[in-house]
Design a protein around this motif. Structure first.
Motif, PDB file in Angstrom:
ATOM      1  N   ASP A 135      -7.428  15.788  25.102  1.00  0.00           N
ATOM      2  CA  ASP A 135      -6.258  15.254  25.788  1.00  0.00           C
ATOM      3  C   ASP A 135      -6.266  13.739  25.944  1.00  0.00           C
ATOM      4  OD1 ASP A 135      -4.658  17.584  26.282  1.00  0.00           O
ATOM      5  OD2 ASP A 135      -6.389  18.295  27.408  1.00  0.00           O
ATOM      6  N   VAL A 136      -7.206  13.090  25.268  1.00  0.00           N
ATOM      7  CA  VAL A 136      -7.288  11.628  25.335  1.00  0.00           C
ATOM      8  C   VAL A 136      -7.261  11.172  26.788  1.00  0.00           C
ATOM      9  CG1 VAL A 136      -6.559   9.569  24.045  1.00  0.00           C
ATOM     10  CG2 VAL A 136      -5.691  11.803  23.356  1.00  0.00           C
TER      11      VAL A 136
ATOM     12  N   VAL B 129      -3.499   8.450  19.242  1.00  0.00           N
ATOM     13  CA  VAL B 129      -2.848   9.595  19.879  1.00  0.00           C
ATOM     14  C   VAL B 129      -2.787   9.304  21.374  1.00  0.00           C
ATOM     15  CG1 VAL B 129      -3.002  12.069  20.350  1.00  0.00           C
ATOM     16  CG2 VAL B 129      -3.734  11.180  18.129  1.00  0.00           C
ATOM     17  N   ASP B 130      -1.647   9.546  21.966  1.00  0.00           N
ATOM     18  CA  ASP B 130      -1.481   9.296  23.388  1.00  0.00           C
ATOM     19  C   ASP B 130      -1.717  10.557  24.198  1.00  0.00           C
ATOM     20  OD1 ASP B 130      -1.047   6.649  23.646  1.00  0.00           O
ATOM     21  OD2 ASP B 130       1.143   6.754  23.784  1.00  0.00           O
TER      22      ASP B 130
ATOM     23  N   GLY C 146       9.636   6.390  23.067  1.00  0.00           N
ATOM     24  CA  GLY C 146       8.610   6.242  24.103  1.00  0.00           C
ATOM     25  C   GLY C 146       7.463   7.184  23.835  1.00  0.00           C
ATOM     26  N   SER C 147       6.533   7.146  24.733  1.00  0.00           N
ATOM     27  CA  SER C 147       5.293   7.902  24.545  1.00  0.00           C
ATOM     28  C   SER C 147       5.301   9.186  25.374  1.00  0.00           C
ATOM     29  CB  SER C 147       4.122   7.025  24.975  1.00  0.00           C
ATOM     30  OG  SER C 147       2.974   7.793  25.150  1.00  0.00           O
ATOM     31  N   THR C 148       4.462  10.116  24.958  1.00  0.00           N
ATOM     32  CA  THR C 148       4.256  11.317  25.768  1.00  0.00           C
ATOM     33  C   THR C 148       3.480  11.000  27.034  1.00  0.00           C
ATOM     34  OG1 THR C 148       2.286  11.749  24.436  1.00  0.00           O
ATOM     35  CG2 THR C 148       4.269  12.975  23.852  1.00  0.00           C
ATOM     36  N   ARG C 149       2.997   9.764  27.109  1.00  0.00           N
ATOM     37  CA  ARG C 149       2.194   9.379  28.273  1.00  0.00           C
ATOM     38  C   ARG C 149       2.933   9.644  29.586  1.00  0.00           C
ATOM     39  NH1 ARG C 149      -2.381   6.196  28.715  1.00  0.00           N
ATOM     40  NH2 ARG C 149      -2.465   5.748  26.494  1.00  0.00           N
TER      41      ARG C 149
ATOM     42  N   GLU D 291      -7.206   4.150  19.186  1.00  0.00           N
ATOM     43  CA  GLU D 291      -6.708   5.417  19.703  1.00  0.00           C
ATOM     44  C   GLU D 291      -5.240   5.503  19.330  1.00  0.00           C
ATOM     45  OE1 GLU D 291      -7.782   8.473  20.545  1.00  0.00           O
ATOM     46  OE2 GLU D 291      -9.165   7.410  21.872  1.00  0.00           O
TER      47      GLU D 291
ATOM     48  N   SER E 194       3.701  11.304  20.643  1.00  0.00           N
ATOM     49  CA  SER E 194       2.310  11.132  21.089  1.00  0.00           C
ATOM     50  C   SER E 194       1.494  10.348  20.074  1.00  0.00           C
ATOM     51  CB  SER E 194       1.662  12.488  21.374  1.00  0.00           C
ATOM     52  OG  SER E 194       1.712  13.314  20.237  1.00  0.00           O
TER      53      SER E 194
END
Lengths: 386, 578, 298
Positions: free
Chosen positions: B538-539, C16-17, B16-19, C14, C63
């Motif tokens: 930080d996108v 990178v998260d 999964g993502s760090t989101r 994009e 990420s």
């Protein structure tokens, strides 16, 4: 086809037959012939592999980890100091579950510099998560090299194929070379279960917190357990194809034996001769060869040695401050045997730094093993100069 | 226990993502996009959204840029030529390399608008009719805006043709007649009824204007100020504006070879250069120095280039005639003393004999006075100007005033601004009750609180997307200049082949205008440059549907890089939770 | 066009998260974002121990939207070599392999592997994002720490006493096809270099200055400004070297004084006026050296 070859070339031929895709290695005596022959094979196209001529063993293993993580069949070879330098990355391959195969030519650790055989280099890497397979002959070296890939890829664990410096590495023996078709049938191209793949981008090896770490080690432990059974299956398949099998352990002339010698590596061959002779003379004596050191085949060893009166473990290695390492392990394995059936265990440290282990050395051990009438408190060092 | 079939090793592999990490909780300050006011907008006396149309033009949105310009300024082809462009003084870019040449862009846009067919008149939404007295820039501006707001408008002017001082005072080499005609025509095409040659004064005026719902007075200032020098009414001494009016009527007034022009403003320059065109040898006599001259600097440059002479730090103190013919002007030497109210250093006479200048004709150009005697109603006045409120309302009910007669700064742009303000005042008079949320405070209508009013704000339909608009003006300290590159402005071409009455300044073409618009910093207003998004570690900045950006507050850590790096000061950091 | 519309130069993708674990204002995730924008989805990242080991997120997160292999501190170049070999042998020559290491993993512990790989001209892009100390472990000095800087292992009473290692020259000396410096404060220059590097086969080295607010001791929002100053005052010149012999500056610099840069950072707080002169002299000398390299380039 039968050929007379040195052990190092048995490794190289095994690697070629396994159709290894990436080789990454750094030279060290007595391993050099392995990589020299592989270099030739890669250069000639005989082996369609990329050979990365790295600047250190550490990088050799690092490159292997990368190549293996990217899904290819990967090989390296080393020895002694080189193996020690790899240590960190041996863990990386082990915990990363990369099925890298390595040939390690057993060589003593310095200082002082010593290029001759003993097992301390590989045994020092006991806890890095590698399967360790010790070989007795060049035929076994070649067969085991091929089997190692099959085993490694079946359980996603790295495998170390181990052979004695000079006694095997540089000694010529007749070796039956299997046909490529046969090996291809036995060992198809690697299809990795997990790999670096841009169409399924995943992160490998990121920080694992205490709440997740143990399960990964447990899974690794399960894989080791599986490897014990898996090796027997692979070995059986190999026998169907080639008529040869090696076994994780090999009991030799153990029927009703009252004294059993436990050996690994080339010492086994010397011991076989002595035992053959003594059996001719009616002595109730046998031999147990241990090929697989990790995972340790404790149950099989217990079954083999249960009820035997005396067991003499011959260790071409030592854990300073404790004992010979095989002796330690076997002693621990036998603890589960009920006291009445549990043999006395004698540990003998011998042949360090390439010191010769001759039939006379074996004879001496046998005599000493028969002579004692209480279980010995500590290992005996054999062949020490007085 | 049977083991599950072996699928893959259990290793540290991501799924999964760090989101999912709410790293936004780390912050204690957060960015806020808020569009502020560019100093050019605040500086523009006509209240033009300069930054706005530059922004649109930069994107190549020519039609939108024209619309925005024309909603605030009824005559960009004219102001682009004759305005003193204080916008360029306000321009932050002036302190970086060179100001954006706003006037030349405005002119290019104005000419573009005149090259197109006149648009259909705006719909007549309201029954009220408004009379406007004076068809100069203030009156025409008021008429234009009222027409666009949906009112019926009639403009009266005593002159034969509309335009006021634009026509009577400005020579053709600066403002070609065809541009003026076409620009006025365009205003008339809005449905504005322009009646020229009608002098409304006294009872006649009252009777004529009774029928209207409101009146706007913009009769200007036409009477040359006296120099207060003995003999100034003598032969050979003429009000400069009268001279120009005569010329602009097509006459050829009698002037001598040696013509002295008294004053340092645009009228003085126009007199001098016009005289030059009649073969005279003009000399401008000004009591301060070049730096204090109120004339547009480019006009002074052109005058100098054409051969006009200048005498600085001198003021007329007497004249001498021989045989009824003016032959000599005596001047007092001046020096600069302390600054006066206007910030310019006050000229102080030097106590000596002065000197004389041989002259045949003297043209006075030291300013004009209003003539309030003709007003049909008695309106409150001060120092010759009608007193009006913020929306141009003069003392009497339904009577408004603007432009020079109402004490505005004597510029075209100020006249346009006051006409617009009065149009809003008249609209408010009629529709005050249902104003649909129009700003009640005039400061909210004014760019930066104290600039000119904005029609966009009055109508509440700003076509330039503005996020959290504030009336704060962004000065150069509020910009991040590192993101700009130095580049010289695009200068207008001048015709130097002959000194005659055809236009000297040839302007810039549309391509150059777009390039110049790209030089604009767009101070205070997001122009979607995306630098905030690009530089966010930080996108946490995302594009918003339809332009602009949003901060992903779940992930913004409040570092402030976006606000620090915004080239135009359109982001500020605010305290978390406020 | 005086106002560079940078968005036209920056790919929109994009990879990178958000939610990554970098400190506020950190230059490192920005560097990664920009580089991956240019490299695209067909990239495999090798990450030795560094701040990014944390930034990338703990198991089971990532990420990045590209495969990522975490590895031991000193092994980035070697692992990248292995991955490259594996891809090549399986016929994948499109995918870019990128090693992404900090200054410790590059200048210090990873230099051997990097040197080995560079000498072999391994086909990968090696990026060193340089925050000038071991930041992830808590600001210990590395051989990339500039002279005079405080770190937790170079206390103010005895700050860093040696000059920053000249990694660009070291890499150029390997005669690799491409070596360059870049800074997050100049995205267009950085992207251009990544684009160029991507188009070249063999070892490509990119040294990115990555300002670190907690490690250098400046406030978070100053990150970009700090990099800008370092470039403009020639402490960190933007340049590139082709084949180890063709040196070129990629950005004009004003040659600003170093003092405002030094004074803006707490890590240099203890420095004296004489120290400032010394740093300035050093910067000038190195600039002259680089100018000579550029001037003598074929």
């Amino acid at each position: 086809m039968k050929k007379v070859i040195v052990g190092n070339h048995a490794v190289s031929l095994g690697v070629k037959l396994a159709r290894v895709e990436v080789v990454s290695a750094y030279p060290i005596t007595p391993q050099t012939q392995v990589v020299e022959m592989l270099s030739e094979m890669c250069a000639s196209g005989e082996l369609a592999a990329r050979f990365i001529k790295v600047e250190s063993e550490h990088s050799a293993m690092a490159a292997c980890c990368g190549a293996s993580a990217a899904g290819t069949r990967t090989f390296t070879a080393s020895s002694s100091q080189g193996l020690a330098l790899m240590h960190e990355m041996l863990h990386w391959a082990g915990n990363g579950r990369h099925p890298v195969v390595m040939a390690n030519i057993n060589r003593a650790m310095g200082p002082g510099w010593n290029v001759w055989t003993d097992q301390n280099d590989s045994l020092s890497q006991r806890d890095t998560g590698w399967i360790q397979l010790y070989c007795e002959t060049n035929q076994e070296v070649l067969d085991t090299t091929i089997q190692a890939f099959k085993l490694a890829e079946a359980v996603d664990l790295p495998v170390m194929v181990i052979l004695d410096a000079f006694y095997l590495s540089h000694t010529s023996e007749p070796v039956e070379i299997p046909d490529q078709d046969l090996v291809d049938e036995f060992l198809p191209r690697r299809e990795a279960r997990l790999k670096l793949d841009t169409s399924d981008p995943r992160s490998f090896g990121s920080l694992v917190r205490p709440e997740d770490y143990m399960e990964m080690r447990w899974d690794q432990q399960q894989a080791m357990t599986t490897a014990l059974r898996m090796y027997e299956e692979i070995d059986a398949d190999w026998k169907i194809l080639t008529g040869r099998r090696w076994g994780a352990i090999e009991p030799y002339r153990m029927d009703d034996a009252e004294l059993v010698l436990v050996t690994s590596g080339t010492v086994t061959s010397t011991a076989r001769e002595v035992i053959d002779q003594r059996r001719e003379d009616g002595e109730m004596i046998g031999l147990l060869k241990v090929k697989m050191f990790r995972p340790f085949p404790s149950a099989a060893i217990r079954r083999a040695l249960r009820g035997v009166d005396r067991v003499a473990v011959l260790d071409r290695n030592v854990s300073p401050g404790h004992s010979g390492i095989f002796a330690e392990e076997i002693r621990a394995a036998l603890y589960d045997v009920p006291p009445d059936d549990r043999p006395w265990l004698h540990g003998y440290v011998l042949g360090l730094g390439g010191r010769d282990v001759t039939p006379a050395t074996i004879e001496e051990i046998i005599e000493r093993a028969w002579a004692v009438d209480t279980p010995p408190r500590e290992d005996l060092w054999v062949g020490l100069k007085t | 226990m049977p083991r599950a079939p072996y699928v893959e090793p259990l290793v540290s592999v991501s799924r999964g993502s760090t989101r999912q990490n709410r790293t936004g909780s780390w912050k204690y300050i957060r960015p806020l996009y808020r569009d502020a006011v560019a100093p050019c907008n605040r500086a523009c006396p006509a209240g033009v959204d300069i930054e706005g149309y530059m922004n649109l033009l930069r994107e190549g949105r020519l039609d939108d840029a024209l619309d925005l310009l024309l909603r605030e300024n009824p005559m960009p082809a004219i102001t682009g030529r004759v305005c003193h462009h204080p916008c360029e003084v306000g321009c932050n870019r002036r302190e970086y390399d060179q100001a954006v040449t706003v006037h030349s862009v405005e002119r290019a846009l104005g000419d573009e608008s005149l090259s197109r067919p006149h648009p259909a008149p705006p719909p007549r939404l309201h029954s009220e009719r408004v009379a406007i007295v004076g068809a100069g820039p203030a009156g025409l501006a008021c008429a234009y805006h009222l027409a666009r707001l949906g009112y019926g408008v009639t403009v009266y002017d005593e002159a034969a043709e509309a335009g006021g001082l634009l026509r009577q005072g400005i020579p053709g080499y600066r403002l070609p007649r065809e541009v003026l005609d076409r620009q006025i025509e365009r205003i008339a095409s809005m449905g504005v009824d322009i009646r020229t040659g009608v002098r409304l004064a006294g009872e006649k005026a009252q009777a004529e204007l009774e029928g209207y719902d409101a009146v706007f007075y913009a009769t200007g200032a036409h009477k040359g100020k006296p120099m207060r020098v003995e003999g100034e009414d003598g032969p050979g001494i003429v009000a400069g504006l009268e001279f120009l009016k005569a010329v602009n009527r097509g006459e050829r007034p009698e002037i001598g070879r040696r013509v002295a022009i008294i004053g340092g403003g645009n009228t003085a320059m126009d007199c001098a250069r016009t005289a030059l065109r009649f073969g005279a040898e003009p000399v401008v006599v000004y009591r301060r120095t070049r730096d204090e001259m109120p004339a547009i600097p480019q006009e002074v440059d052109e005058a100098l280039r054409e051969g006009v002479e200048f005498v600085f730090l001198a003021a007329p103190s007497g004249f001498r005639w021989e045989d009824g013919r003016l032959v000599e002007m005596h001047v007092t030497r001046m020096e600069l003393g302390e600054p006066d109210d206007s910030g310019r250093r006050r000229p102080v006479p030097i106590d000596d004999d002065g000197y004389t200048i041989p002259v045949d004709t003297v043209l006075t150009a030291i300013g004009e006075d209003t003539e309030l005697e003709a007003l049909p109603w008695s309106l409150p006045e001060k120092w010759g100007s009608i007193i009006v409120d913020d929306f141009g309302l003069a003392g009497a009910e339904r009577v408004f005033a603007g432009g020079d007669v109402a004490g505005e700064e004597r510029t075209v742009a100020d006249a346009l601004g006051s006409g617009k303000r009065a149009a809003m005042g008249i609209d408010r008079l009629f529709r005050g009750g249902d104003d649909g949320g129009r700003p009640a405070e005039v400061t909210d209508l004014r760019w930066g609180g104290d600039g000119q009013v904005s029609m966009s704000r009055w109508r509440g339909d700003d076509p330039v997307r503005r996020t959290n608009p504030t009336n704060q003006v962004v000065d150069i300290e509020g910009l991040q200049l590192a993101h700009f590159r130095r580049e010289p402005s695009h200068q207008e071409r001048h015709r130097h082949d002959a000194v005659d009455f055809s236009e000297v300044n040839l302007g810039i073409d549309m391509e150059q205008a777009i390039a110049e618009a790209r030089r604009c910093f767009n101070c205070g207003v997001c122009n979607d440059c995306e630098l905030c998004l690009i530089l966010c570690p930080d996108v946490a900045i995302v594009r918003r549907e339809g332009g602009g950006f949003e901060v992903d507050l779940d992930h913004c850590k409040g570092c402030g890089v976006c606000a620090e790096e915004c080239p135009r000061g359109a982001i500020i950091m605010t305290r978390e939770g406020l | 066009m005086s106002q560079v519309m940078i968005k036209e130069l920056v790919p929109r993708r994009e990879l990178v998260d958000p939610g990554h674990l970098a400190c506020p204002g950190c230059g490192a995730p920005l560097a990664m974002r920009l580089v991956l924008k240019e490299l695209g989805e067909k990239t495999i990242v090798v990450l030795p121990a560094c701040c990014w080991s944390i930034i990338a997120g703990p198991y089971p997160q990532s990420s990045l939207h590209v495969p990522l292999y975490h590895t031991a501190f000193e092994t980035a170049a070697a692992v990248a070599s292995g991955i490259r070999a594996a891809l090549d042998v399986r016929g994948d020559t499109d995918t870019t392999v990128m090693a992404w290491a900090g200054d410790g993993g590059t200048f210090d512990i990873g230099l051997q592997a990097l040197s080995g790989a560079a000498e072999r001209n391994e086909d990968f892009l090696y990026v060193c994002y340089d925050n000038e100390a071991y930041m992830n472990t808590g600001i210990q000095r590395s051989s990339a720490t500039p002279w005079g800087a405080w770190t937790t292992t170079t206390p103010r009473s005895q700050p860093q006493g040696t000059k920053k290692k000249d990694i660009l020259s070291i890499m150029a000396a390997h005669r690799i096809p491409y070596a360059a410096t870049a800074c997050v404060s100049y995205p267009a220059d950085l992207l251009e270099k990544v684009r160029k590097a991507k188009s070249i086969r063999g070892t490509r080295f990119l040294h990115i200055l990555s300002p670190c607010p907690p490690g250098w001791k400046f406030s978070d929002e100053q990150s970009i400004e700090m990099g800008r100053k370092a470039v403009q005052n020639r402490i960190f010149p933007l340049m590139e070297v082709e084949d180890g012999i063709r040196w070129r500056f990629t950005m004009e610099t004003d040659g600003d004084r170093v003092e405002p840069y030094i004074k803006a950072q707490g890590r240099f707080r203890h420095l004296t006026d004489e120290d400032m002169v010394r740093i300035q002299d050093e910067v000038n000398a190195r600039w002259e050296y680089l100018e000579r390299m550029v001037a003598s380039s074929p």
